[in-house]
Design an enzyme around this catalytic site. Structure first.
Site, PDB file in Angstrom:
ATOM      1  NE  ARG A 177      -3.576  -2.451  -0.006  1.00 39.22           N
ATOM      2  CZ  ARG A 177      -3.148  -3.533  -0.670  1.00 39.22           C
ATOM      3  NH1 ARG A 177      -2.069  -3.482  -1.437  1.00 39.22           N
ATOM      4  NH2 ARG A 177      -3.804  -4.659  -0.588  1.00 39.22           N
ATOM      5  CB  SER A 227      -9.346  -1.753   4.536  1.00 35.16           C
ATOM      6  OG  SER A 227      -9.962  -2.917   4.085  1.00 35.16           O
ATOM      7  CD  GLU A 297      -5.522   0.306   2.571  1.00 40.34           C
ATOM      8  OE1 GLU A 297      -5.349  -0.701   3.279  1.00 40.34           O
ATOM      9  OE2 GLU A 297      -6.161   0.296   1.505  1.00 40.34           O
TER      10      GLU A 297
HETATM   11  C1  LIG Z   1     -15.580  -0.021  -0.976  1.00 38.66           C
HETATM   12  C2  LIG Z   1     -14.101   0.118  -1.148  1.00 38.66           C
HETATM   13  C3  LIG Z   1     -13.309  -1.012  -1.350  1.00 38.66           C
HETATM   14  C4  LIG Z   1     -11.932  -0.895  -1.515  1.00 38.66           C
HETATM   15  N1  LIG Z   1     -11.193  -2.016  -1.721  1.00 38.66           N
HETATM   16  C5  LIG Z   1      -9.851  -1.924  -1.879  1.00 38.66           C
HETATM   17  C6  LIG Z   1      -9.052  -3.083  -2.112  1.00 38.66           C
HETATM   18  O1  LIG Z   1      -9.533  -4.204  -2.192  1.00 38.66           O
HETATM   19  N2  LIG Z   1      -7.715  -2.922  -2.244  1.00 38.66           N
HETATM   20  C7  LIG Z   1      -7.107  -1.690  -2.175  1.00 38.66           C
HETATM   21  O2  LIG Z   1      -5.889  -1.594  -2.322  1.00 38.66           O
HETATM   22  N3  LIG Z   1      -7.846  -0.576  -1.957  1.00 38.66           N
HETATM   23  C8  LIG Z   1      -9.186  -0.667  -1.817  1.00 38.66           C
HETATM   24  N4  LIG Z   1      -9.927   0.466  -1.598  1.00 38.66           N
HETATM   25  C9  LIG Z   1      -9.244   1.762  -1.480  1.00 38.66           C
HETATM   26  C10 LIG Z   1      -9.056   2.518  -2.806  1.00 38.66           C
HETATM   27  O3  LIG Z   1     -10.000   2.124  -3.783  1.00 38.66           O
HETATM   28  C11 LIG Z   1      -7.652   2.338  -3.376  1.00 38.66           C
HETATM   29  O4  LIG Z   1      -6.663   2.735  -2.436  1.00 38.66           O
HETATM   30  C12 LIG Z   1      -7.444   3.125  -4.659  1.00 38.66           C
HETATM   31  O5  LIG Z   1      -6.194   2.795  -5.193  1.00 38.66           O
HETATM   32  C13 LIG Z   1      -7.518   4.636  -4.457  1.00 38.66           C
HETATM   33  O6  LIG Z   1      -7.604   5.232  -5.742  1.00 38.66           O
HETATM   34  P1  LIG Z   1      -8.387   6.617  -5.966  1.00 38.66           P
HETATM   35  O7  LIG Z   1      -8.275   6.957  -7.399  1.00 38.66           O
HETATM   36  O8  LIG Z   1      -9.750   6.547  -5.409  1.00 38.66           O
HETATM   37  O9  LIG Z   1      -7.469   7.592  -5.127  1.00 38.66           O
HETATM   38  P2  LIG Z   1      -7.911   8.815  -4.213  1.00 38.66           P
HETATM   39  O10 LIG Z   1      -8.634   8.301  -3.003  1.00 38.66           O
HETATM   40  O11 LIG Z   1      -8.592   9.845  -5.020  1.00 38.66           O
HETATM   41  O12 LIG Z   1      -6.497   9.346  -3.785  1.00 38.66           O
HETATM   42  C14 LIG Z   1      -5.610   8.552  -2.990  1.00 38.66           C
HETATM   43  C15 LIG Z   1      -4.225   9.187  -3.094  1.00 38.66           C
HETATM   44  O13 LIG Z   1      -3.756   9.006  -4.429  1.00 38.66           O
HETATM   45  C16 LIG Z   1      -3.337  10.251  -4.986  1.00 38.66           C
HETATM   46  N5  LIG Z   1      -3.601  10.220  -6.417  1.00 38.66           N
HETATM   47  C17 LIG Z   1      -4.779   9.903  -7.030  1.00 38.66           C
HETATM   48  N6  LIG Z   1      -4.632   9.958  -8.365  1.00 38.66           N
HETATM   49  C18 LIG Z   1      -3.335  10.311  -8.601  1.00 38.66           C
HETATM   50  C19 LIG Z   1      -2.569  10.526  -9.781  1.00 38.66           C
HETATM   51  N7  LIG Z   1      -3.075  10.411 -11.013  1.00 38.66           N
HETATM   52  N8  LIG Z   1      -1.273  10.875  -9.632  1.00 38.66           N
HETATM   53  C20 LIG Z   1      -0.718  11.025  -8.406  1.00 38.66           C
HETATM   54  N9  LIG Z   1      -1.400  10.834  -7.268  1.00 38.66           N
HETATM   55  C21 LIG Z   1      -2.683  10.469  -7.355  1.00 38.66           C
HETATM   56  C22 LIG Z   1      -4.152  11.297  -4.257  1.00 38.66           C
HETATM   57  O14 LIG Z   1      -3.485  12.548  -4.243  1.00 38.66           O
HETATM   58  C23 LIG Z   1      -4.247  10.689  -2.852  1.00 38.66           C
HETATM   59  O15 LIG Z   1      -3.160  11.066  -2.063  1.00 38.66           O
HETATM   60  C24 LIG Z   1     -11.317   0.383  -1.455  1.00 38.66           C
HETATM   61  C25 LIG Z   1     -12.112   1.528  -1.254  1.00 38.66           C
HETATM   62  C26 LIG Z   1     -13.494   1.395  -1.109  1.00 38.66           C
HETATM   63  C27 LIG Z   1     -14.320   2.632  -0.934  1.00 38.66           C
END
Ligand SMILES: Cc1cc2nc3c(=O)[nH]c(=O)nc-3n(C[C@H](O)[C@H](O)[C@H](O)COP(=O)(O)OP(=O)(O)OC[C@H]3O[C@@H](n4cnc5c(N)ncnc54)[C@H](O)[C@@H]3O)c2cc1C
Length: 307
Positions: A177, A227, A297
């Protein structure tokens, strides 16, 4: 009127005016449905626009925040100052040989489905992760034994100075992560996944199985950030929380999920402040009972409400 409002006319020199929203409620863009407004919410439509906006923010000393799909973030109630950039308009996915190339604003779920349709194996694990491709690289997202690190070959990023760089997956230091993307201030623009030809039925079966597991165990009916805590070495966060009898514990509208103890849900119009207080309460209770420090996380960003 926000502190940076006077920069609006200059900002729209760098992208179409329709791509710049002012005082945009960020809760509309996050899975937790929490958070105040972003001064500017910008959705550029080319890499050149991304570069120009980064340079503009540097030149004018405007705070700059990347937002992906908002599925791993809690934005505080006071919102985010300066520019919030989202790459939803840069979401093309295509195939080259056995590689799938995706722009970072695409959902990782869509990259996984694209690979299925192309009969390419290696992204099945990502079929239910609700983040963008950029957010998935940032977090080295993973599930059910797979993670981005296993499939990523290379990426194109913009640096803090707005230069474009192509990096190999190894250069991102991907581990559980984490990556070095935050430390370097990279903005992920594109990802190349090296996959293997597979059998469509088998790929689909695996994705269906993972979706079933996810839907039966996770409280997907409520807004949440997935999580909340990382897996502490030697333990499971959900089990520790469960053993503290915290499931159902509420602060305001936030609740420790009764379905999955590792999730905190926004059950009824919680504020970010209530949600964060509940996270801290869970951390303190687990620490006291088991002497284990739960590390978040989920990322918390933005400002508290003034006054
Ligand atoms: C119901 C649910 C289930 C989930 N299950 C999982 C799972 O099974 N496994 C898992 O690992 N995670 C899981 N997650 C968490 C999440 O989906 C992941 O961590 C995902 O990778 C976050 O991506 P995001 O685009 O939503 O990032 P955001 O939440 O929008 O941002 C997270 C971070 O990434 C940065 N960021 C986003 N895009 C960019 C970019 N293009 N360049 C640079 N930085 C960037 C942001 O600045 C921020 O600091 C879950 C979340 C939910 C709500």
């Amino acid at each position: 009127m926000n502190k940076y409002h006077h920069l609006y006319e200059q900002l729209i020199q760098h992208t179409d005016k329709d791509n710049v929203l002012v005082n945009e409620p960020i809760r509309e863009h996050t899975y937790t449905k929490l958070g105040g407004a972003a001064d500017f919410y910008i959705t550029p439509s080319t890499y050149e626009e991304v570069q120009a906006i980064i340079r503009f923010a540097n030149q004018e000393d405007v705070p700059f925040t990347m937002l992906g799909n908002g599925s791993n973030l809690i934005v505080k109630d006071g919102g985010i100052r300066g520019i919030v950039m989202n790459l939803q308009q840069l979401s093309s996915i295509w195939r080259e040989g056995d590689k799938v190339i995706s722009q970072s604003g695409a959902r990782i779920i869509d990259a996984s489905r694209f690979a299925l349709n192309e009969e390419l194996a290696g992204l099945e694990f990502a079929c239910g992760i609700p983040g963008s491709v950029g957010g998935a690289l940032y977090m080295n997202a993973g599930a059910y034994g797979g993670e981005i690190k296993d499939a990523l070959e290379s990426t194109i990023v913009a640096t803090k100075d707005g230069e474009l760089l192509t990096l190999t997956a190894d250069q991102l230091d991907l581990s559980y992560r984490t990556s070095n993307i935050p430390d370097n201030g990279y903005i992920v623009l594109e990802a190349t996944f090296a996959l293997k030809p597979g059998n469509k039925e088998e790929i689909k079966e695996m994705m269906d199985d993972l979706t079933y597991k996810r839907e039966s165990k996770q409280p997907l009916e409520y807004p949440s950030c997935g999580s909340v805590f990382k897996r502490p070495p030697g333990f499971f966060a959900g089990k520790l929380i469960q053993d503290c009898n915290l499931q159902g514990k509420q602060i305001g509208g936030a609740e420790v999920s009764t379905k999955h103890a590792g999730f905190i849900v926004n059950k009824s119009n919680a504020t970010a402040s209530e949600y964060i207080s509940l996270i801290q309460f869970v951390q303190a209770t687990v620490k006291e009972r088991f002497d284990v420090q739960l590390e978040r996380e989920v990322r918390i960003i933005g400002d508290d409400v003034e006054g």
